[in-house]
Motif scaffolding. Structure first.
Motif, PDB file in Angstrom:
ATOM      1  N   GLY A 166      53.046  54.977  47.729  1.00  0.00           N
ATOM      2  CA  GLY A 166      53.245  53.835  46.840  1.00  0.00           C
ATOM      3  C   GLY A 166      52.107  53.690  45.848  1.00  0.00           C
ATOM      4  N   MET A 167      50.900  53.909  46.307  1.00  0.00           N
ATOM      5  CA  MET A 167      49.737  53.825  45.415  1.00  0.00           C
ATOM      6  C   MET A 167      49.802  54.938  44.366  1.00  0.00           C
ATOM      7  SD  MET A 167      48.040  51.185  46.331  1.00  0.00           S
ATOM      8  CE  MET A 167      46.422  51.384  45.638  1.00  0.00           C
TER       9      MET A 167
ATOM     10  N   LEU B 150      52.257  53.912  41.899  1.00  0.00           N
ATOM     11  CA  LEU B 150      51.657  52.818  41.141  1.00  0.00           C
ATOM     12  C   LEU B 150      50.753  53.355  40.029  1.00  0.00           C
ATOM     13  CD1 LEU B 150      50.929  49.754  40.835  1.00  0.00           C
ATOM     14  CD2 LEU B 150      49.081  50.211  42.430  1.00  0.00           C
TER      15      LEU B 150
ATOM     16  N   LEU C 108      54.099  47.336  43.469  1.00  0.00           N
ATOM     17  CA  LEU C 108      53.889  47.848  44.826  1.00  0.00           C
ATOM     18  C   LEU C 108      54.775  47.109  45.840  1.00  0.00           C
ATOM     19  CD1 LEU C 108      52.282  49.983  46.297  1.00  0.00           C
ATOM     20  CD2 LEU C 108      50.515  48.283  46.724  1.00  0.00           C
TER      21      LEU C 108
END
Length: 188
Positions: A64-65, A68, A91
């Protein structure tokens, strides 16, 4: 952690870099460690905080990061001081939609997520400023139109016309004449 045949398997960090070359900046910020040393999943209630993070949190959070960072680059967050992109919202939406419990459900936008909707009812956000919503092209058109209007209004002939119109409105008192007209019409 991946679910293959119902068994939790530790994921290797290389799997998180799906984009081509995953940007050298991202690779420098998120070094690729070796595979987790666990063969069996540790008990989440008795394992150390480090084991819990490495086995349960990071394998879910790091992809996810990475997404992002890619989206932030696409939204030009690294080039500007202010943008409309809200990283926490992105996020939250990404983690909600990638949740294995929602595997067969369709994509849900951030403001349609139930707990987000409930939170925003009690804690409404201020509107996003127009300066962040406009594209560079739209903003430049508005600025140029304002500037052209300003330059035209500064012209002496236009100033004279505006003064004449103001005087004409005061002399004729158009609002009173309209009221009188409608009063006569209603009286008929």
């Amino acid at each position: 952690v991946s679910l293959e045949a119902g068994i939790l398997q530790p994921l290797r960090m290389e799997q998180f870099y799906s984009a081509p070359a995953a940007d050298t900046v991202v690779q420098q910020l998120l070094p690729i460690p070796e595979a987790a040393p666990f063969l069996d999943p540790p008990d989440p209630k008795t394992c150390s905080p480090r084991e819990y993070l490495e086995y349960y949190v990071f394998p879910v959070l790091l992809p996810g990061m990475t997404e992002l960072l890619h989206r932030a680059k696409k939204e030009k967050c690294f080039e500007r001081k202010r943008t409309k992109f809200i990283a926490c919202d992105f996020l939250t939406e990404w983690l909600y939609n990638k949740n294995p419990k929602r595997k067969d459900e369709s994509f849900t936008e951030f403001f349609s997520i139930p707990f987000v909707n409930d939170w925003l009812k009690d804690h409404p956000r201020p509107p996003i400023p127009l300066s962040l919503l406009l594209s560079e092209e739209e903003a430049s058109v508005i600025i140029q139109a304002f500037w052209r209007g300003y330059r035209v209004r500064c012209d002496s002939e236009i100033q004279e016309l505006r003064q004449w119109q103001k005087q004409f409105r005061e002399d004729k008192n158009i609002f009173e004449r309209v009221k009188e007209f409608w009063a006569k019409q209603e009286a008929k």
